[in-house]
Design a protein around this motif. Structure first.
Motif, mmCIF file in Angstrom:
data_model
loop_
_atom_site.group_PDB
_atom_site.id
_atom_site.type_symbol
_atom_site.label_atom_id
_atom_site.label_comp_id
_atom_site.label_asym_id
_atom_site.label_seq_id
_atom_site.Cartn_x
_atom_site.Cartn_y
_atom_site.Cartn_z
ATOM 1 N N LEU A 177 1.170 -11.408 -8.420
ATOM 2 C CA LEU A 177 1.168 -10.012 -8.874
ATOM 3 C C LEU A 177 1.445 -9.048 -7.729
ATOM 4 N N LEU A 178 0.912 -9.337 -6.550
ATOM 5 C CA LEU A 178 1.218 -8.495 -5.391
ATOM 6 C C LEU A 178 2.690 -8.566 -5.033
ATOM 7 N N ALA A 179 3.270 -9.766 -5.103
ATOM 8 C CA ALA A 179 4.692 -9.913 -4.792
ATOM 9 C C ALA A 179 5.544 -9.090 -5.749
ATOM 10 N N ARG A 180 5.197 -9.114 -7.018
ATOM 11 C CA ARG A 180 5.943 -8.312 -7.997
ATOM 12 C C ARG A 180 5.784 -6.825 -7.721
ATOM 13 N N GLN A 181 4.566 -6.411 -7.360
ATOM 14 C CA GLN A 181 4.319 -4.997 -7.090
ATOM 15 C C GLN A 181 5.092 -4.530 -5.858
ATOM 16 N N PHE A 182 5.085 -5.313 -4.782
ATOM 17 C CA PHE A 182 5.810 -4.921 -3.579
ATOM 18 C C PHE A 182 7.303 -4.837 -3.841
ATOM 19 N N CYS A 183 7.809 -5.775 -4.607
ATOM 20 C CA CYS A 183 9.239 -5.776 -4.907
ATOM 21 C C CYS A 183 9.610 -4.589 -5.786
ATOM 22 N N ARG A 184 8.802 -4.299 -6.785
ATOM 23 C CA ARG A 184 9.105 -3.224 -7.722
ATOM 24 C C ARG A 184 8.909 -1.846 -7.093
ATOM 25 N N ARG A 185 7.803 -1.633 -6.411
ATOM 26 C CA ARG A 185 7.500 -0.299 -5.885
ATOM 27 C C ARG A 185 8.170 0.010 -4.565
ATOM 28 N N HIS A 186 8.202 -0.989 -3.684
ATOM 29 C CA HIS A 186 8.679 -0.726 -2.330
ATOM 30 C C HIS A 186 10.038 -1.342 -2.027
ATOM 31 N N GLY A 187 10.489 -2.234 -2.860
ATOM 32 C CA GLY A 187 11.783 -2.878 -2.639
ATOM 33 C C GLY A 187 11.789 -3.857 -1.475
ATOM 34 N N VAL A 188 10.624 -4.383 -1.113
ATOM 35 C CA VAL A 188 10.551 -5.357 -0.025
ATOM 36 C C VAL A 188 9.884 -6.625 -0.535
ATOM 37 N N ARG A 189 10.116 -7.707 0.191
ATOM 38 C CA ARG A 189 9.449 -8.961 -0.142
ATOM 39 C C ARG A 189 7.992 -8.895 0.265
ATOM 40 N N LEU A 190 7.193 -9.768 -0.285
ATOM 41 C CA LEU A 190 5.766 -9.779 -0.006
ATOM 42 C C LEU A 190 5.502 -10.006 1.478
ATOM 43 N N ALA A 191 6.225 -10.915 2.084
ATOM 44 C CA ALA A 191 6.012 -11.219 3.500
ATOM 45 C C ALA A 191 6.611 -10.155 4.409
ATOM 46 N N GLY A 192 7.233 -9.132 3.850
ATOM 47 C CA GLY A 192 7.836 -8.071 4.648
ATOM 48 C C GLY A 192 6.853 -7.030 5.132
ATOM 49 N N THR A 193 5.615 -7.088 4.687
ATOM 50 C CA THR A 193 4.592 -6.149 5.133
ATOM 51 C C THR A 193 3.414 -6.935 5.685
ATOM 52 N N GLY A 194 2.610 -6.294 6.503
ATOM 53 C CA GLY A 194 1.457 -6.967 7.097
ATOM 54 C C GLY A 194 0.442 -7.396 6.054
ATOM 55 N N VAL A 195 0.148 -6.493 5.129
ATOM 56 C CA VAL A 195 -0.813 -6.794 4.069
ATOM 57 C C VAL A 195 -0.277 -7.915 3.184
ATOM 58 N N GLY A 196 0.988 -7.854 2.867
ATOM 59 C CA GLY A 196 1.597 -8.884 2.038
ATOM 60 C C GLY A 196 1.648 -10.225 2.735
ATOM 61 N N LEU A 197 1.859 -10.198 4.045
ATOM 62 C CA LEU A 197 1.916 -11.445 4.801
ATOM 63 C C LEU A 197 0.565 -12.158 4.790
ATOM 64 N N VAL A 198 -0.519 -11.381 4.864
ATOM 65 C CA VAL A 198 -1.860 -11.966 4.785
ATOM 66 C C VAL A 198 -2.033 -12.680 3.444
#
Length: 145
Positions: free
Chosen positions: A88-109
Protein backbone atom coordinates in the motif's frame (compact mmCIF):
# COMPACT_ATOMS: atom_id res chain seq x y z
CA UNK A 1 27.66 36.86 -16.79
CA UNK A 2 25.47 33.86 -15.85
CA UNK A 3 22.27 34.88 -14.02
CA UNK A 4 20.65 31.43 -13.79
CA UNK A 5 18.81 30.66 -10.60
CA UNK A 6 20.85 28.99 -7.91
CA UNK A 7 19.52 25.74 -6.51
CA UNK A 8 17.62 26.02 -3.23
CA UNK A 9 19.56 25.61 -0.01
CA UNK A 10 20.63 22.06 0.67
CA UNK A 11 21.32 21.34 -3.00
CA UNK A 12 17.77 20.17 -3.80
CA UNK A 13 16.52 21.00 -7.22
CA UNK A 14 12.90 19.85 -6.93
CA UNK A 15 10.10 20.68 -4.54
CA UNK A 16 10.24 19.04 -1.12
CA UNK A 17 7.61 16.37 -0.61
CA UNK A 18 6.88 16.11 3.08
CA UNK A 19 5.79 12.80 4.48
CA UNK A 20 2.77 12.76 6.71
CA UNK A 21 3.00 11.25 10.20
CA UNK A 22 0.74 8.42 9.02
CA UNK A 23 3.21 7.59 6.23
CA UNK A 24 6.07 7.55 8.71
CA UNK A 25 4.14 5.31 11.11
CA UNK A 26 3.17 2.95 8.28
CA UNK A 27 6.77 2.77 7.05
CA UNK A 28 8.06 1.99 10.53
CA UNK A 29 5.28 -0.56 11.07
CA UNK A 30 6.70 -2.80 8.33
CA UNK A 31 10.05 -3.69 9.97
CA UNK A 32 8.44 -3.71 13.44
CA UNK A 33 5.72 -6.16 12.36
CA UNK A 34 8.28 -8.31 10.59
CA UNK A 35 10.56 -8.65 13.61
CA UNK A 36 7.75 -9.10 16.15
CA UNK A 37 6.02 -11.64 13.88
CA UNK A 38 9.14 -13.79 13.62
CA UNK A 39 9.87 -13.55 17.34
CA UNK A 40 6.26 -14.42 18.19
CA UNK A 41 6.32 -17.42 15.90
CA UNK A 42 9.46 -18.73 17.56
CA UNK A 43 7.88 -18.28 20.97
CA UNK A 44 5.41 -21.03 20.04
CA UNK A 45 8.18 -23.58 20.50
CA UNK A 46 9.19 -22.15 23.87
CA UNK A 47 5.59 -22.08 25.11
CA UNK A 48 5.07 -25.69 24.02
CA UNK A 49 8.29 -26.81 25.70
CA UNK A 50 7.30 -25.09 28.95
CA UNK A 51 3.88 -26.74 28.80
CA UNK A 52 5.43 -30.19 28.37
CA UNK A 53 7.82 -29.55 31.29
CA UNK A 54 4.96 -28.41 33.53
CA UNK A 55 2.94 -31.54 32.66
CA UNK A 56 5.85 -33.80 33.47
CA UNK A 57 6.51 -32.00 36.76
CA UNK A 58 2.84 -32.24 37.76
CA UNK A 59 2.52 -35.88 36.58
CA UNK A 60 -0.85 -35.13 35.00
CA UNK A 61 -2.30 -33.73 31.83
CA UNK A 62 -2.72 -29.96 31.84
CA UNK A 63 -4.94 -27.89 29.60
CA UNK A 64 -3.38 -26.65 26.39
CA UNK A 65 -1.98 -23.12 26.81
CA UNK A 66 -4.03 -20.41 25.12
CA UNK A 67 -0.87 -18.35 24.75
CA UNK A 68 0.42 -20.89 22.25
CA UNK A 69 -2.63 -20.44 20.03
CA UNK A 70 -2.35 -16.64 20.26
CA UNK A 71 1.37 -16.71 19.42
CA UNK A 72 0.83 -19.15 16.56
CA UNK A 73 -1.76 -16.88 14.91
CA UNK A 74 0.01 -13.60 15.69
CA UNK A 75 3.17 -14.48 13.77
CA UNK A 76 1.56 -14.99 10.35
CA UNK A 77 -0.88 -12.12 10.92
CA UNK A 78 1.94 -9.65 11.60
CA UNK A 79 3.98 -10.96 8.67
CA UNK A 80 1.10 -10.60 6.24
CA UNK A 81 0.26 -7.14 7.59
CA UNK A 82 3.86 -6.02 7.01
CA UNK A 83 3.72 -7.08 3.37
CA UNK A 84 0.28 -5.52 2.83
CA UNK A 85 1.35 -2.19 4.36
CA UNK A 86 4.48 -2.17 2.22
CA UNK A 87 2.45 -2.75 -0.96
CA UNK A 88 0.00 0.00 0.00
CA UNK A 89 2.87 2.39 0.69
CA UNK A 90 4.40 1.57 -2.69
CA UNK A 91 1.13 2.38 -4.42
CA UNK A 92 0.78 5.62 -2.46
CA UNK A 93 4.32 6.80 -3.26
CA UNK A 94 3.87 6.00 -6.92
CA UNK A 95 0.46 7.67 -7.16
CA UNK A 96 1.11 10.79 -5.08
CA UNK A 97 4.78 11.46 -5.59
CA UNK A 98 5.61 9.65 -8.82
CA UNK A 99 8.58 7.85 -7.27
CA UNK A 100 9.31 4.24 -6.43
CA UNK A 101 9.07 3.10 -2.84
CA UNK A 102 12.83 2.68 -2.51
CA UNK A 103 13.32 6.20 -3.90
CA UNK A 104 12.70 7.82 -0.51
CA UNK A 105 14.28 7.22 2.88
CA UNK A 106 11.00 6.33 4.55
CA UNK A 107 10.07 4.05 1.68
CA UNK A 108 13.45 2.37 1.74
CA UNK A 109 12.97 1.45 5.40
CA UNK A 110 9.63 -0.17 4.57
CA UNK A 111 11.02 -1.88 1.46
CA UNK A 112 13.98 -3.41 3.28
CA UNK A 113 11.79 -4.36 6.25
CA UNK A 114 9.30 -6.18 4.05
CA UNK A 115 11.75 -8.65 2.50
CA UNK A 116 12.28 -10.73 5.65
CA UNK A 117 8.49 -10.87 6.02
CA UNK A 118 8.13 -12.09 2.45
CA UNK A 119 10.61 -14.86 3.22
CA UNK A 120 9.16 -15.88 6.61
CA UNK A 121 5.42 -15.72 5.91
CA UNK A 122 5.46 -19.01 3.93
CA UNK A 123 7.26 -20.72 6.84
CA UNK A 124 5.08 -19.43 9.69
CA UNK A 125 2.04 -21.59 8.75
CA UNK A 126 4.14 -24.66 9.55
CA UNK A 127 4.36 -23.52 13.18
CA UNK A 128 0.64 -22.85 13.06
CA UNK A 129 0.05 -26.38 11.78
CA UNK A 130 2.29 -27.81 14.50
CA UNK A 131 0.20 -26.04 17.12
CA UNK A 132 -2.99 -27.75 15.98
CA UNK A 133 -1.42 -31.07 14.94
CA UNK A 134 -2.31 -34.01 17.18
CA UNK A 135 1.00 -35.72 16.41
CA UNK A 136 3.06 -33.76 18.94
CA UNK A 137 0.23 -32.56 21.14
CA UNK A 138 1.05 -34.57 24.21
CA UNK A 139 3.96 -35.46 26.34
CA UNK A 140 5.10 -38.68 27.88
CA UNK A 141 4.46 -38.26 31.57
CA UNK A 142 7.02 -40.85 32.44
CA UNK A 143 7.25 -42.57 35.81
CA UNK A 144 4.98 -40.62 38.15
CA UNK A 145 4.67 -43.44 40.67
Amino acid sequence: MDVSAAPPSGGRTGPRRPHTPATLVAALWVPFATVVGVVTSWQVQRIDGDWVDRQQAACRRLSFPTAEHVAAWTGPALGVSAVVVCVLLARQFCRRHGVRLAGTGVGLVAYIGAWPAVLTVPLEPFLLYATYSPVDSGSVLGDCG
